[in-house]
Design a protein around this motif. Structure first.
Motif, mmCIF file in Angstrom:
data_model
loop_
_atom_site.group_PDB
_atom_site.id
_atom_site.type_symbol
_atom_site.label_atom_id
_atom_site.label_comp_id
_atom_site.label_asym_id
_atom_site.label_seq_id
_atom_site.Cartn_x
_atom_site.Cartn_y
_atom_site.Cartn_z
ATOM 1 N N THR A 1 0.859 -1.023 -0.043
ATOM 2 C CA THR A 1 0.071 -0.070 -0.111
ATOM 3 C C THR A 1 0.870 1.216 0.006
ATOM 4 O OG1 THR A 1 0.059 0.095 2.397
ATOM 5 C CG2 THR A 1 -1.965 -1.279 1.249
ATOM 6 N N ARG A 2 0.289 2.277 -0.176
ATOM 7 C CA ARG A 2 1.030 3.686 -0.271
ATOM 8 C C ARG A 2 1.711 3.887 0.771
ATOM 9 N NH1 ARG A 2 -2.934 8.176 -2.057
ATOM 10 N NH2 ARG A 2 -2.018 7.541 -3.932
ATOM 11 N N HIS A 3 1.141 3.606 2.092
ATOM 12 C CA HIS A 3 2.221 4.043 3.487
ATOM 13 C C HIS A 3 2.313 2.798 4.047
ATOM 14 C CE1 HIS A 3 0.975 8.262 2.724
ATOM 15 N NE2 HIS A 3 -0.252 7.881 2.868
ATOM 16 N N GLY A 4 2.220 1.706 3.629
ATOM 17 C CA GLY A 4 2.942 0.399 4.260
ATOM 18 C C GLY A 4 2.566 0.358 5.908
ATOM 19 N N TRP A 5 3.276 0.089 6.882
ATOM 20 C CA TRP A 5 2.926 0.051 7.997
ATOM 21 C C TRP A 5 3.372 1.411 8.802
ATOM 22 C CZ3 TRP A 5 5.928 -5.178 8.202
ATOM 23 C CH2 TRP A 5 5.036 -6.371 7.895
ATOM 24 N N ASP A 6 3.187 2.551 8.046
ATOM 25 C CA ASP A 6 3.454 3.789 8.799
ATOM 26 C C ASP A 6 2.077 4.271 9.168
ATOM 27 O OD1 ASP A 6 4.165 6.298 9.693
ATOM 28 O OD2 ASP A 6 4.799 6.988 7.713
ATOM 29 N N THR A 7 1.578 3.753 10.457
ATOM 30 C CA THR A 7 0.540 3.994 11.014
ATOM 31 C C THR A 7 0.329 5.387 11.530
ATOM 32 O OG1 THR A 7 1.319 3.182 13.244
ATOM 33 C CG2 THR A 7 -0.316 1.717 11.804
ATOM 34 N N GLY A 8 1.520 6.098 11.663
ATOM 35 C CA GLY A 8 1.833 7.411 11.892
ATOM 36 C C GLY A 8 1.186 8.300 10.954
ATOM 37 N N ALA A 9 1.519 7.952 9.501
ATOM 38 C CA ALA A 9 0.983 8.712 8.444
ATOM 39 C C ALA A 9 -0.656 8.718 8.395
ATOM 40 C CB ALA A 9 1.392 8.058 7.138
ATOM 41 N N TYR A 10 -1.097 7.745 8.901
ATOM 42 C CA TYR A 10 -2.949 7.678 8.799
ATOM 43 C C TYR A 10 -3.089 8.397 9.996
ATOM 44 C CZ TYR A 10 -2.211 3.836 5.283
ATOM 45 O OH TYR A 10 -1.790 3.122 4.496
ATOM 46 N N ALA A 11 -2.472 8.261 10.984
ATOM 47 C CA ALA A 11 -2.795 8.969 12.216
ATOM 48 C C ALA A 11 -2.862 10.511 12.141
ATOM 49 C CB ALA A 11 -1.789 8.757 13.685
ATOM 50 N N ARG A 12 -1.820 11.045 11.477
ATOM 51 C CA ARG A 12 -1.803 12.395 11.163
ATOM 52 C C ARG A 12 -2.866 12.869 10.220
ATOM 53 N NH1 ARG A 12 3.812 10.989 10.804
ATOM 54 N NH2 ARG A 12 3.676 10.829 8.465
ATOM 55 N N ARG A 13 -3.305 12.014 9.342
ATOM 56 C CA ARG A 13 -3.992 12.414 8.326
ATOM 57 C C ARG A 13 -5.627 12.362 9.357
ATOM 58 N NH1 ARG A 13 -0.312 10.772 5.844
ATOM 59 N NH2 ARG A 13 0.002 11.200 3.502
ATOM 60 N N GLY B 1 -5.818 12.773 12.399
ATOM 61 C CA GLY B 1 -5.976 13.846 13.305
ATOM 62 C C GLY B 1 -6.219 15.259 12.685
ATOM 63 N N ALA B 2 -5.751 15.423 11.443
ATOM 64 C CA ALA B 2 -6.205 16.654 10.683
ATOM 65 C C ALA B 2 -7.631 16.762 10.628
ATOM 66 C CB ALA B 2 -5.414 16.509 9.566
ATOM 67 N N PHE B 3 -8.313 15.912 10.442
ATOM 68 C CA PHE B 3 -9.875 16.034 10.471
ATOM 69 C C PHE B 3 -10.491 15.883 11.712
ATOM 70 C CE2 PHE B 3 -8.920 14.380 6.105
ATOM 71 C CZ PHE B 3 -9.749 15.245 5.458
ATOM 72 N N GLY B 4 -9.940 16.061 12.809
ATOM 73 C CA GLY B 4 -10.480 16.318 13.955
ATOM 74 C C GLY B 4 -10.728 15.007 14.807
ATOM 75 N N TRP B 5 -9.919 13.762 14.331
ATOM 76 C CA TRP B 5 -10.412 12.384 14.974
ATOM 77 C C TRP B 5 -9.275 12.236 16.261
ATOM 78 C CZ3 TRP B 5 -12.958 7.858 12.709
ATOM 79 C CH2 TRP B 5 -13.786 8.236 11.348
ATOM 80 N N HIS B 6 -9.905 11.369 17.193
ATOM 81 C CA HIS B 6 -8.831 10.973 18.372
ATOM 82 C C HIS B 6 -8.246 9.789 17.358
ATOM 83 C CE1 HIS B 6 -7.271 9.680 21.993
ATOM 84 N NE2 HIS B 6 -7.857 8.622 21.834
ATOM 85 N N THR B 7 -7.167 9.518 17.541
ATOM 86 C CA THR B 7 -6.425 8.225 17.064
ATOM 87 C C THR B 7 -5.542 7.697 17.964
ATOM 88 O OG1 THR B 7 -4.095 9.735 16.605
ATOM 89 C CG2 THR B 7 -6.121 9.667 14.816
ATOM 90 N N ILE B 8 -5.656 6.205 17.664
ATOM 91 C CA ILE B 8 -5.009 5.509 18.580
ATOM 92 C C ILE B 8 -3.958 4.574 17.768
ATOM 93 C CG2 ILE B 8 -5.026 3.407 20.544
ATOM 94 C CD1 ILE B 8 -7.768 4.778 20.975
ATOM 95 N N GLU B 9 -2.755 4.176 17.982
ATOM 96 C CA GLU B 9 -2.001 3.401 17.191
ATOM 97 C C GLU B 9 -1.619 2.061 18.182
ATOM 98 O OE1 GLU B 9 1.319 5.258 14.858
ATOM 99 O OE2 GLU B 9 0.646 7.110 15.666
ATOM 100 N N VAL B 10 -1.710 0.962 17.544
ATOM 101 C CA VAL B 10 -1.564 -0.422 18.396
ATOM 102 C C VAL B 10 -1.247 -1.394 17.603
ATOM 103 C CG1 VAL B 10 -4.014 -1.237 17.483
ATOM 104 C CG2 VAL B 10 -3.255 -1.770 19.914
ATOM 105 N N ASP B 11 -0.663 -2.475 18.135
ATOM 106 C CA ASP B 11 -0.126 -3.710 17.506
ATOM 107 C C ASP B 11 -1.664 -4.494 17.309
ATOM 108 O OD1 ASP B 11 0.447 -6.403 17.060
ATOM 109 O OD2 ASP B 11 2.116 -6.276 18.554
#
Length: 608
Positions: free
Chosen positions: A186-198, A200-210
């Motif tokens: 996929t475009r961002h692979g396992w970079d959950t932080g990239a998704y979290a930033r996106r 988060g920019a829309f006002g969501w609470h984000t949680i990165e997890v195994d």
């Protein structure tokens, strides 16, 4: 979490993987590896957090679980088996003819709200269900499972904006970030932080997890429960094909049963028959509903000049006063579609979706899941952007009502980018759809009300400009009917028109009568279902039919008429918009497209 609980969750996840492998192997097709990656996530959800009564799927307090990654259906069906809702025998009929265990989930299963599988749609529909939860003041939670590949879809970000802007804290998105799509990474692979930033920019609470750590997953779900004023996105790093070395995190295994399922099942610890006790929801009372009253439709005098879009807006407001279950959604054109009439009268039941037509239609579907009666309106041309959602609404048998204004060349100077010229064909092609095209205000008002009790997708096409009122106040217009406006024993042809061209047809008939040529005129306001009986009679008596429509020649009124009478063999001439319009006045546009009264007269004279 206690060690015993962790062991059970691990065993349950292994069972879900085993059953996903078994079902796909039995079918000879399916997506087991996409199911295996999310097994731990869903095991924890079912065991500890989902509130659902499988014996009463209509319980209004039930949570809603939407598998946006519908190709992971083996996992969903394995979950239903673990919950005791289906048997192992039925599970192994996965993808078989006549089975409820279809390749992608549909509401043939009572625990499935909407059909999924066209990626990028589950979250937008989930937003609509969450909106309904607020409207009806119910405490249920909406859970959506997405894959990371579908986060490339623009519809996901339309949904993220809507949910974040409105603070839907009853919505939790679980993203299975397994790194691999259909053809590769996929475009961002396992970079959950990239998704979290996106998010988060829309006002969501984000949680990165195994995504394979049940304790961490449980903590994430618990945290989501406590968030207020924002939706939550749980971004779980997982491995596709988890648990089986031959396919774990391997490219090229997507959408295929495992080549050696028996060793894979053994590697996963063998078959199990664990049962998970999904907790039923607490008693939460009945969903809030708004009061209704008497239906007092607007009435228009014959001869008045009124746009059908204006009549729709006034009728929708009247319907809202009569029925508390009616809601309206706008694509930021309420002053043009006239849904602003409803918005002023019932602001709590009016939803501004802005210029996001995919989310507009998806939210209507989500509201319909909860029993609301949604009307979603925008320009007819712009509904094309949401056609995949409309198509899937047909698959879901979703009772949504779509209204497209500014249809055809008759809008005038705005030019072709604003002209709905393909919408009739588009809507006719949807499964079990209803397509309506009123010609005057009284007809538009009546059909707006008729739509309220229809099943499936229905579509009302309205006209921008004012047209003469020709139908009497209080006249009825049943779905599947038509209005014979002119008929005589000496008719040499029948003109079949709808909407704006009805008035052109009547004017042409007057001109022809003055020339000694009698023709019938049919107002075919119901294009699907179409009034076959009236068309057969006209084809039999006159032998000549002329259809005239402010639409492309493919798939619209003309083709609907041809479908109805083709076996009878009458001559059928289709007048439609063939060229590419530019800017001109409405009258000039009709003339240039050769669908005005003069073109109709010429066509009749050529024919007879």
């Amino acid at each position: 979490m206690a060690e015993r609980d962790l062991r059970f969750l691990g065993e349950l996840a292994a069972q879900l993987r085993v059953d996903s492998v078994r079902a796909s192997a039995e079918a000879g097709s399916g997506h087991p590896t996409s199911s295996m990656s999310a097994a731990d996530l869903m095991a924890v959800l079912f065991a500890h957090h989902l509130r659902y009564d499988f014996e009463d799927p209509g319980n209004p307090a039930n949570d809603h679980l939407i598998f946006s990654k519908g190709h992971a259906s083996p996992l969903l069906y394995s979950l239903f088996k673990a919950a005791g809702a289906v048997t192992d025998r039925e599970l192994l009929r996965f993808r078989k003819r006549g089975s409820r265990m279809e390749g992608h989930p549909t509401p043939r299963l009572p625990w499935v709200d909407v059909a999924t599988g066209s990626l990028g749609q589950g979250l937008p529909v989930g937003v609509g269900v969450a909106m309904a939860g607020r409207l009806e003041r119910m405490p249920y939670r909406v859970w959506v499972l997405c894959g990371d590949s579908e986060l490339a879809e623009g519809s996901i970000w339309e949904a993220a904006e809507q949910a974040g802007d409105t603070g839907l804290d009853n919505l939790t998105l679980v993203v299975d970030v397994n790194r691999l799509g259909q053809r590769g990474p996929t475009r961002h692979g396992w970079d959950t932080g990239a998704y979290a930033r996106r998010f988060g920019a829309f006002g969501w609470h984000t949680i990165e997890v195994d995504g394979h750590d049940p304790g961490a997953i449980d903590d994430a779900f618990q945290e989501a429960h406590g968030v207020r004023g924002r939706p939550t996105a749980i971004l779980a790093r997982t491995r596709k094909g988890e648990g089986v070395r031959a396919v774990a995190d391997r490219e090229g295994a997507h959408g295929k049963p495992l080549k050696e399922p028996e060793p894979a099942v053994a590697e996963l610890g063998g078959e199990r028959d664990l049962r998970v006790e999904v907790r039923s929801p607490d008693r939460a009372g009945e969903p809030y509903r708004f009061e209704g009253g008497e239906l007092v439709l607007p009435e228009y005098k014959v001869g008045d000049q009124v746009a059908t879009r204006s009549a729709f807006g006034e009728a929708l407001a009247a319907l809202g006063a009569a029925r508390g279950d009616v809601v309206a959604l706008d694509g930021e054109v309420a002053d043009s579609t006239k849904t602003e009439e409803f918005g002023r009268a019932f602001p709590e039941r009016f939803f501004e979706m802005y210029i996001a037509e995919q989310q507009l239609v998806a939210a209507a579907m989500g509201l319909a899941v909860r029993g609301w009666v949604p009307y979603a309106a925008t320009f007819a041309a712009f509904l094309t952007r949401a056609y995949d959602f409309i198509r899937m609404a047909g698959v879901s048998r979703s009772p949504i009502r779509l209204v497209g204004s500014h249809a055809g060349v008759s809008i005038g100077e705005d030019g072709p980018s604003q002209m709905g010229l393909e919408d009739l064909a588009m809507m006719r092609a949807v499964y079990d759809s209803t397509v309506l095209y009123p010609c005057d205000a009284n007809q538009a008002a009546a059909l707006t009300v008729e739509m309220a009790d229809l099943t499936g997708v229905s579509y009302l096409r309205t006209t921008r400009g004012a047209t003469p009122v020709i139908h009497q106040q209080g006249e009825r217009f049943p779905i599947g009917g038509s209005c014979v406006l002119r008929r005589s024993p000496s008719d040499r042809a029948t003109i079949v028109a709808a909407g704006i061209t009805v008035h052109e047809a009547l004017a042409a008939a007057e001109t022809l009568a003055a020339e000694g040529v009698q023709v019938g005129v049919v107002d075919m306001y119901s294009i699907k279902p179409i009034d076959t009986a009236v068309l057969v009679e006209a084809a039999t008596t006159t032998g000549n039919l002329i259809t005239v429509e402010d639409h492309r020649p493919e798939g619209g009124l003309g083709d609907a008429v041809l479908d109805a009478v083709s076996e009878l063999g009458p001559r059928v001439v289709k007048l439609a918009v063939h060229g590419m319009p530019g800017s001109a006045t409405p009258g000039e546009q009709l003339a240039d497209a050769r669908i005005d009264r003069h073109a109709i007269v010429a066509a009749v004279n050529r024919l007879v």
